[in-house]
Write an enzyme that holds these catalytic residues in place. Sequence first.
Site, PDB file in Angstrom:
ATOM      1  N   SER A  60     -44.992  30.625  40.815  1.00 21.76           N
ATOM      2  CA  SER A  60     -43.897  30.904  41.760  1.00 21.76           C
ATOM      3  C   SER A  60     -43.811  30.439  43.189  1.00 21.76           C
ATOM      4  CB  SER A  60     -43.723  32.583  41.333  1.00 21.76           C
ATOM      5  OG  SER A  60     -42.814  32.820  40.408  1.00 21.76           O
ATOM      6  N   LYS A  63     -40.948  28.811  44.576  1.00 23.45           N
ATOM      7  CA  LYS A  63     -39.726  29.404  44.972  1.00 23.45           C
ATOM      8  C   LYS A  63     -39.731  29.144  46.670  1.00 23.45           C
ATOM      9  CE  LYS A  63     -39.294  32.905  41.132  1.00 23.45           C
ATOM     10  NZ  LYS A  63     -40.283  32.436  40.429  1.00 23.45           N
ATOM     11  N   SER A 240     -39.609  37.751  42.830  1.00 26.64           N
ATOM     12  CA  SER A 240     -39.803  36.408  42.252  1.00 26.64           C
ATOM     13  C   SER A 240     -38.964  36.230  41.060  1.00 26.64           C
ATOM     14  CB  SER A 240     -41.269  36.609  41.782  1.00 26.64           C
ATOM     15  OG  SER A 240     -41.990  35.245  41.650  1.00 26.64           O
TER      16      SER A 240
END
Length: 423
Positions: A60, A63, A240
């Site tokens: 993640s 992101k 997330s």
Amino acid sequence: MQNGDTLHTALDHRDTAALAAIRASALDARLGDARVLVLDADTGAPLLRLADERAGETASVMKTITAAAALHVLGPEHRITTRVLAGSMPGEIVLVGGGDVTLSSVSGDGSTFYPGPARLERLADLTLQATGAPPTRIIVDDSLFTGDGWHPDWHPSGRRPDGYMPVISALQVDGDRDDPAVDDSSRSEDPVARASTAFAAFLGGEPQIVRGRAPADSPCLASVQSPPVEVLVRETLRSSDNALAEALARLTAHALGETTDFAGAARALRSLLRGFGVPVEGVELVDGSGLSHRIRVPATTVADLLRRARLREGVLGMLDDRLPRSGPEGTMSATRFTGDNEIVGDAVRGKTGFIGSVHSLAGVVRTVGGSDLIFAVFAMGENMKPDDPAKAAVDDFVTRLHLNGDALLRSTVPIALDDTQRL
């Protein structure tokens, strides 16, 4: 003079010990086949390097790239619009998805997972005000996003029983959660059907629901808008949220004239990295959330992006502002920097990540001397678990940077590590 010499020697000894502790932490066996980079936040000079140019999975941490792209292309004040258009026949309306996965089916001001969402009930009320009566037919247009809604790299367990990922679609409600207020809640096989059925219920009557496209130049009867992109970015990084990241990636691709499938979003994000001036050698993107195990991004790319954000280059400063922060008042996961690592307090801001092959963390850490360091740490291995020892090792390393990082800044020679030195 003798006292001054003694003090200088003592400082040297302390720095030597501090650098040795940082070096040992970077080579911790729990980090596996690690990739690590630490930069001087002001100058960008590398202070510690370990396989930092080798591209690999991000989880993640990906992101941060998606968030930067959305802020830059869509703009922080942009809102995603869900519309109802007039149909081509009497009694017919068209529900057009705009890519807002935070749109909620919860009535009134009931609790939802996403903060301050647009409400499907409000859209229905506005539609009835415009039409004067429930429709007899609803055409549902979710054509904004193209291609597959589920990537073959993603594990099917992400949808149920404790889901963390819906099928990606331009029309859905509450991230397609069975329980709109619960993060890890089961998702359906058809998020568009869930959303359109909920909309029809708010309208009343028994309208026929069909999939189709909006007629050209059809007038808009009603619309609702999401929170601003800067709020959506904050939520993407805080929780997330994978669905929100994928939607922002596709909306960014659409704004750039790219295809709104996985491939188009990947091309758009990579192009934007290059536009930011971030090194893209070795970068291979697959999705906007970081769930794919085939994403390849070096630590140099992530660290440079976060350095530019910390220096507030263009809109990237808003990315830095929205990174989750450690500490009891912060928005970083409560499972991070626990036990002895609580000593960091609120000194860390960054993005965590986990898939079965990597535990990652990248961001900014403030040293006890008050200076900022940029870091990117990717602990690599096979069949990792959410609470794998690698996760604690990542936190241990960043804590060590907080405690001893000033020695890195005073050192005239960066620490260069290689695979043969691993503990």
